[in-house]
Scaffold this active site. Structure first.
Site, PDB file in Angstrom:
ATOM      1  N   THR A  60       0.823  -1.212   0.000  1.00 19.18           N
ATOM      2  CA  THR A  60       0.000   0.000   0.000  1.00 19.18           C
ATOM      3  C   THR A  60       0.850   1.253   0.000  1.00 19.18           C
ATOM      4  O   THR A  60       0.471   2.279  -0.570  1.00 19.18           O
ATOM      5  CB  THR A  60      -0.915   0.001   1.247  1.00 19.18           C
ATOM      6  OG1 THR A  60      -1.741  -1.138   1.173  1.00 19.18           O
ATOM      7  CG2 THR A  60      -1.793   1.231   1.309  1.00 19.18           C
ATOM      8  N   THR A 109       1.632  -4.687   4.077  1.00 22.03           N
ATOM      9  CA  THR A 109       1.491  -5.072   5.485  1.00 22.03           C
ATOM     10  C   THR A 109       0.882  -6.467   5.688  1.00 22.03           C
ATOM     11  O   THR A 109       1.029  -7.047   6.747  1.00 22.03           O
ATOM     12  CB  THR A 109       0.626  -4.040   6.239  1.00 22.03           C
ATOM     13  OG1 THR A 109      -0.638  -3.952   5.577  1.00 22.03           O
ATOM     14  CG2 THR A 109       1.294  -2.692   6.276  1.00 22.03           C
ATOM     15  N   LYS A 128       0.061  -8.376  12.948  1.00 19.97           N
ATOM     16  CA  LYS A 128      -0.900  -7.459  12.348  1.00 19.97           C
ATOM     17  C   LYS A 128      -2.254  -7.717  13.006  1.00 19.97           C
ATOM     18  O   LYS A 128      -2.733  -8.854  12.999  1.00 19.97           O
ATOM     19  CB  LYS A 128      -0.979  -7.683  10.831  1.00 19.97           C
ATOM     20  CG  LYS A 128      -1.874  -6.662  10.128  1.00 19.97           C
ATOM     21  CD  LYS A 128      -1.852  -6.762   8.606  1.00 19.97           C
ATOM     22  CE  LYS A 128      -2.715  -5.655   8.004  1.00 19.97           C
ATOM     23  NZ  LYS A 128      -2.755  -5.621   6.552  1.00 19.97           N
ATOM     24  N   GLU A 161      -2.081 -28.932  27.476  1.00 19.22           N
ATOM     25  CA  GLU A 161      -3.039 -30.037  27.620  1.00 19.22           C
ATOM     26  C   GLU A 161      -2.604 -31.219  26.768  1.00 19.22           C
ATOM     27  O   GLU A 161      -3.061 -32.336  26.949  1.00 19.22           O
ATOM     28  CB  GLU A 161      -4.437 -29.582  27.157  1.00 19.22           C
ATOM     29  CG  GLU A 161      -5.115 -28.645  28.138  1.00 19.22           C
ATOM     30  CD  GLU A 161      -6.464 -28.181  27.613  1.00 19.22           C
ATOM     31  OE1 GLU A 161      -7.365 -29.022  27.460  1.00 19.22           O
ATOM     32  OE2 GLU A 161      -6.595 -26.970  27.351  1.00 19.22           O
TER      33      GLU A 161
END
Ligand SMILES: NC(=O)CC[C@H](N)C(=O)O
Length: 355
Positions: free
Chosen positions: A39, A118, A191, A312
């Site tokens: 971007t 990003t 992000k 677990e």
């Protein structure tokens, strides 16, 4: 008066750059910007529309948008790719890593800035943190608004990224991300928003510093192994082994794990529920995969937390590996790089604790 020096064009066989300056002059570091798209290089037909295309603007135009950065460093741009980072590939990532190693080994660069989309910044940043062999600053930067938008965030982010890459104090921090006034370590950043300007967070460890209009403060050194201390190398590597991610959910179809093995995956990362959990059927499929020599890592679809705590699942019994602090996409990167070499499961487990 400081003379701004251009880096020579032929930096691929980088000759050492003279660092002697006249007495009293400030030495300006040499910063190379490797541009990949995103971007920050995006453009739209108007300044208010939501739709835009990533990777349209060249690195030279992006540098021209921050003329004051010339006071911080001698800047040279190289276009490595120009893609939305959803199309980032191991091919481009390997090219980036090799170029960074080449530039930083010589005196061609005192610091590196990488412009990147990003969407997959976490993965490229973490990959480079594992395989670049330098203490010099390596800084990723992106933006959430395209270059044509009202209040575009790219120019200030780029200015700050150059300021961090040019800062001698930034050395030894590994690969960093600079956006929205914050400095993140490649290891801890995630992000967290699809569109917000403040999309990057380091929820587990916190940011490592801040940068505002080129004034940097470093709070701490990242806690894991990286850079010059990393044992990984991609020198001569052409491709990475296939590692798949399988996303766990209620009543998940366990045969996705078997399918992954059949398709030749060398490793599988489970984006588990909670603390790396999954259905009994999926655990059985993981055990079958391990018995066939596939390395299976348990990570989590939860945004933050440590898989190595309060377990677990008995990894020793099933033969799986806990991802500790790494989310599925970063676990996949570490496992892909780790599988370049034959390693015992316990060695791979140790890597997940150390990197
Ligand atoms: N904000 C962004 O950079 C996202 C744009 C694009 N999808 C990319 O990752 O390159």
């Amino acid at each position: 008066q400081t003379q701004y020096r251009e880096l020579p064009d032929a930096t691929r066989v980088a000759p050492p750059i003279e660092k002697t300056v006249a007495p009293g002059d400030k030495y300006l570091p040499n910063i190379v910007i490797l541009a990949t798209g995103g971007t920050i290089a995006g453009s739209a037909a108007s300044s208010t529309q939501a739709g835009y295309t990533s990777g349209q603007v060249t690195i030279d135009a992006m540098i021209a948008a921050v003329p004051d950065a010339k006071k911080l460093a001698n800047i040279k741009g190289e276009q490595i790719s120009n893609v939305g980072s959803q199309d980032m590939s191991f091919d481009i990532m390997l090219k980036l890593a090799n170029r960074i190693n080449e530039l930083t080994k010589s005196n061609a660069a005192d610091g590196i800035v990488i412009t990147h989309g990003t969407d997959t910044m976490e993965e490229t940043a973490y990959f480079l943190n594992l395989v670049v062999k330098t203490d010099k600053p390596v800084v990723l930067v992106g933006s959430m608004r395209p270059s044509t938008a009202l209040s575009a965030d790219g120019p200030l982010n780029l200015y700050d990224a150059i300021a961090v890459a040019a800062d001698p104090e930034a050395k030894g921090h590994g690969v960093m991300l600079v956006m929205n006034d914050q400095i993140h370590s490649a290891q801890s950043l995630v992000k967290v928003s699809t569109t917000a300007v403040q999309t990057f967070m380091s929820p587990l460890r916190g940011i490592i510093g801040s940068s505002a209009y080129g004034h940097n403060e470093f709070y701490r050194i990242p806690h894991k192994i990286y850079g010059a201390n990393s044992e990984f190398s991609v020198e001569g590597v052409k491709t990475l082994p296939r590692v798949d991610i399988v996303y766990a959910c209620v009543d998940m179809p366990a045969d996705l794990i078997d399918a992954s093995v059949q398709r030749g995956a060398k490793g599988i990362v489970i984006a588990g529920v909670g603390n790396g959990n999954m259905t009994k059927a999926a655990l059985d499929a993981c055990q079958r995969a391990v018995q066939k020599g596939v390395v299976v890592v348990r990570s989590s679809r939860v945004a933050t937390g440590d898989i190595g705590r309060n377990v677990e699942v008995d990894d020793n019994k099933i033969g799986t590996i806990a991802s500790y602090e790494l989310n599925p996409q970063k676990s996949r990167i570490l496992l892909s790089v780790a599988l370049l070499k034959q390693r015992k499961p316990e060695e791979i487990q140790k890597l997940f604790m150390e990197y």
